[in-house]
Scaffold this active site. Structure first.
Site, PDB file in Angstrom:
ATOM      1  NE  ARG A   1      29.021  -3.394 -27.222  1.00 24.03           N
ATOM      2  CZ  ARG A   1      28.923  -3.483 -28.539  1.00 24.03           C
ATOM      3  NH1 ARG A   1      27.993  -4.239 -29.074  1.00 24.03           N
ATOM      4  NH2 ARG A   1      29.755  -2.807 -29.327  1.00 24.03           N
ATOM      5  CG  ASP A   2      28.502  -1.785 -22.849  1.00 26.71           C
ATOM      6  OD1 ASP A   2      28.709  -3.012 -22.787  1.00 26.71           O
ATOM      7  OD2 ASP A   2      29.021  -1.048 -23.716  1.00 26.71           O
TER       8      ASP A   2
ATOM      9  CE1 TYR B   1      31.560  -9.890 -25.126  1.00 27.68           C
ATOM     10  CE2 TYR B   1      30.411  -8.287 -26.473  1.00 27.68           C
ATOM     11  CZ  TYR B   1      31.286  -9.342 -26.370  1.00 27.68           C
ATOM     12  OH  TYR B   1      31.886  -9.837 -27.497  1.00 27.68           O
ATOM     13  CB  SER B   2      30.783  -3.639 -20.153  1.00 28.77           C
ATOM     14  OG  SER B   2      32.137  -3.834 -20.468  1.00 28.77           O
TER      15      SER B   2
ATOM     16  CG  ASN C   1      37.895  -5.372 -22.460  1.00 32.48           C
ATOM     17  OD1 ASN C   1      38.018  -6.529 -22.087  1.00 32.48           O
ATOM     18  ND2 ASN C   1      36.812  -4.943 -23.085  1.00 32.48           N
ATOM     19  CG  ASP C   2      34.953  -2.195 -21.493  1.00 37.82           C
ATOM     20  OD1 ASP C   2      35.986  -1.981 -22.141  1.00 37.82           O
ATOM     21  OD2 ASP C   2      33.822  -2.248 -22.009  1.00 37.82           O
TER      22      ASP C   2
END
Length: 480
Positions: free
Chosen positions: A162-163, A103-104, A43-44
Site C-alpha cells: 500500500r501507500d 488508504y494512504s 491519521n496519515d
C-alpha cells in the site's frame, strides 16, 4: 459523476460532524494552530501538493469513530500553510475496490489536472483482504472522479501492499509502495509508467537482506523518495523493530535511508537508517516540493498503539492531529528540519529575556506562562551538569551535559507513569519550542534533532520552569 452511495456516505459523515461539533469545539485540548479532524480520527497525511498556487493537505479520516476503520480522505487548503480552509470530502470508501477504506497515497499534477493515488482496501468475509492501487482525477482540485484501480497485487507479496508515492523524473513516472513479502519482511517496491495508468514492476529497491540490511521489520509503510542536495532519500515507516539503545522505542518508527537511486537499472544503494523524530507521537510522514523549490514534510502527530485509546480528547469525539509543516534540508550528513517561515505570521506580542542566568535550583520564567506559544532558547551555555525545561508540569526536556544526552519526559496517558525518549547530542546551542494546548514540537540546534509529543496538562497550570545551571536568551511569542 456523484453516485448515490457516495452521497449517502458524505451525508452520514457530515451528520457526525454536525452531531458532535459543539462537544468537539468545547474541548480544552483542541489545538490552536495545527490541522485536526472536525470529528473522529485523523491519521496519515496524504496527497500533499501545491496545485495552482494553493497548498492541499489530504488526510486519513474516520468520521464515525475515534478508532481506526474504513477511511475517507479529508481535505484542507491554504494559500500560506497558516490559515486553512476545510474542503469537502475528497474520497469516500464507496466502490468495490475501496469499500473498506481509501488508504494512504500521494498527489501529482499532470497536464493541468490533479491526480490522487491511493490504496483501496477490501476485507473479504473470510477475514482475508485485497489491495488495489487506485487513481482519481480533478480539474479544479476540489471535486474528484475515481478512475478505478491501476495496479493490483503483484506476486511475492501479501495484501499488506500500500501507500503509493508517485513522482516524475525526466520523462517517466515512478511509484514506490510499502510492502510485506510472503516471508513477512518489510520492503519498498518500485514501479514505472509512461502515462500514470499503465505501470510496470521494477522490483524491490530496499528491504531486509538488501544493502547489507538485516531483518528490519515485518512491514514497511508510507514510503517517500525525495532528493536533497544530490542525495536520494527514502523515507519509510517500518513496523516490527525492537528497541536498540536509544532507538526504536515507539511501537512503530519513521525514518530514512540516504543513498543513490539508479534510474536506469532501478537499484538503490543506501546507508543506515536514521529516525526522523525522537519523540512519542510521529508517524507516516510525507513530503512535497512547493513552487519555491522547498521540500516540505508533514507527519501524523500520533501513532497506533494501545495508549491511543486513553487520549482524553476521545470523550469529545476526536483524536490526533498533524504536525506543523517542516522544511527539510540536507546538512552535515543528515536531514535537518525547520518550521516553515510562514509560521512567523502566527507570532504576537514578542517578549525577550536577555542573558538569563540560572544557578542550581529552580527558576519559573516570568511572563512566559502560556498554553500556546513559540519559545526560542538561544545562545545556550552549560558546560557540565544537567538542566531541564518543564512545560506545564506535564512534560520536561532535560540535557545531561556530562553524558551528552537529551531526553524528553512526559506522563503516560495509559499508566500515568513517566516515560522517556532520549538521543545523543554533543552540545546544544538552541532549543526552539512550539507549544499548543496539547502538543509539543521541539527543534534542537536548528533542527538537528526534533521531538514531537502530545501531552495533556491541567488547564490551570501554564508554567514554564527551568532547573539547573545555564545561561541563555529567551524569546517568546504568543501564537494565534
Amino acid at each position: 459523476m456523484v453516485k448515490e452511495k457516495e452521497i449517502l456516505l458524505y451525508e452520514q459523515a457530515y451528520g457526525e460532524v454536525k452531531k458532535h461539533q459543539d462537544n468537539v469545539q468545547d474541548d480544552y485540548y483542541r489545538l490552536n494552530y495545527h490541522l485536526m479532524p472536525p470529528v473522529g480520527l485523523m491519521n496519515d497525511p496524504n496527497g500533499l501538493i501545491q496545485f495552482n498556487g494553493i497548498y492541499h493537505v489530504f488526510y486519513q479520516w474516520n468520521p464515525f469513530d475515534t478508532k481506526h476503520g474504513a477511511k475517507f480522505w479529508g481535505h484542507f487548503t491554504s494559500s500560506d500553510m497558516v490559515t486553512w480552509k476545510e474542503e469537502p470530502i475528497a474520497l469516500a470508501p464507496d466502490e468495490w475496490y475501496d469499500k473498506n477504506g481509501c488508504y494512504s497515497g500521494s498527489a501529482v499534477e499532470w497536464e493541468g489536472k490533479l491526480y490522487l493515488f491511493y490504496t483501496g482496501n477490501v476485507k473479504r468475509e473470510d477475514g482475508t483482504r485485497e489491495t488495489h492501487q487506485c487513481i482519481a482525477v480533478s480539474e479544479d482540485g476540489m471535486v474528484f472522479e475515481k478512475l478505478g484501480p491501476i495496479l493490483h497485487l503483484p506476486c511475492g507479496y501479501t495484501a499488506h501492499f500500500r501507500d503509493p508515492k508517485v513522482w516524475k523524473h525526466e520523462d517517466k513516472w515512478y511509484m514506490v509502495l510499502g510492502a510485506q513479502t510472503l516471508e513477512e519482511k518489510g520492503a519498498a517496491v518500485l514501479f514505472t509508467s509512461e502515462n500514470l495508468f499503465d505501470w510496470e514492476e521494477s522490483g524491490r529497491i530496499a528491504g531486509t537482506g538488501m544493502n547489507e540490511l538485516g531483518y528490519f521489520g515485518y512491514m514497511w509503510e508510507c514510503p517517500d523518495l525525495i532528493n536533497l542536495n544530490g542525495r536520494d532519500i527514502l523515507l519509510i515507516s517500518p513496523q516490527g523493530l525492537k528497541p536498540s539503545g536509544h532507538f526504536y522505542h515507539n511501537l512503530f518508527q519513521s525514518g530514512y535511508f540516504s543513498g543513490k537511486l539508479d534510474y536506469k537499472n532501478h537499484t538503490y544503494l543506501h546507508g543506515d537508517f536514521t529516525e526522523l523524530d525522537r519523540g512519542f507521537d510521529f508517524y507516516a510522514p510525507q513530503t512535497f516540493m512547493d513552487e519555491k523549490g522547498r521540500t516540505i514534510m508533514y507527519g501524523w502527530m500520533g501513532i497506533t498503539d494501545e495508549a491511543e485509546a486513553y487520549q482524553p480528547t476521545i470523550s469529545h469525539h476526536w483524536v490526533h492531529a498533524l504536525t506543523l509543516p517542516r522544511e527539510l534540508e540536507w546538512r552535515n550528513g543528515k536531514i535537518y528540519q525547520k518550521p516553515v517561515e510562514e509560521l512567523r505570521k502566527l507570532r504576537k506580542n514578542e517578549a525577550v529575556c536577555e542573558k538569563v542566568q540560572t544557578e542550581e535550583g529552580e527558576l519559573q520564567l516570568k511572563n512566559v506562562n502560556t498554553s500556546s506559544a513559540e519559545l526560542l532558547f538561544s545562545g545556550i551555555k552549560a558546560e557540565s551538569g544537567t538542566y531541564s525545561i518543564t512545560f506545564r508540569n506535564e512534560a520536561s526536556l532535560e540535557y545531561d551535559a556530562d553524558k551528552k544526552e537529551l531526553s524528553l519526559h512526559r506522563r503516560s496517558m495509559k499508566t500515568n507513569d513517566i516515560e522517556t525518549r532520549t538521543c545523543s547530542l554533543h552540545f546544544i546551542y538552541k532549543i526552539h519550542v512550539f507549544m499548543d494546548h496539547s502538543s509539543l514540537e521541539i527543534f534542537v540546534n536548528d533542527g538537528e534533532e526534533v521531538f514531537t509529543a502530545r501531552y495533556f496538562p491541567v488547564k490551570e497550570n501554564e508554567s514554564i520552569v527551568f532547573k539547573g545551571h545555564a545561561e541563555f536568551q529567551l524569546t517568546k511569542w504568543a501564537l494565534c
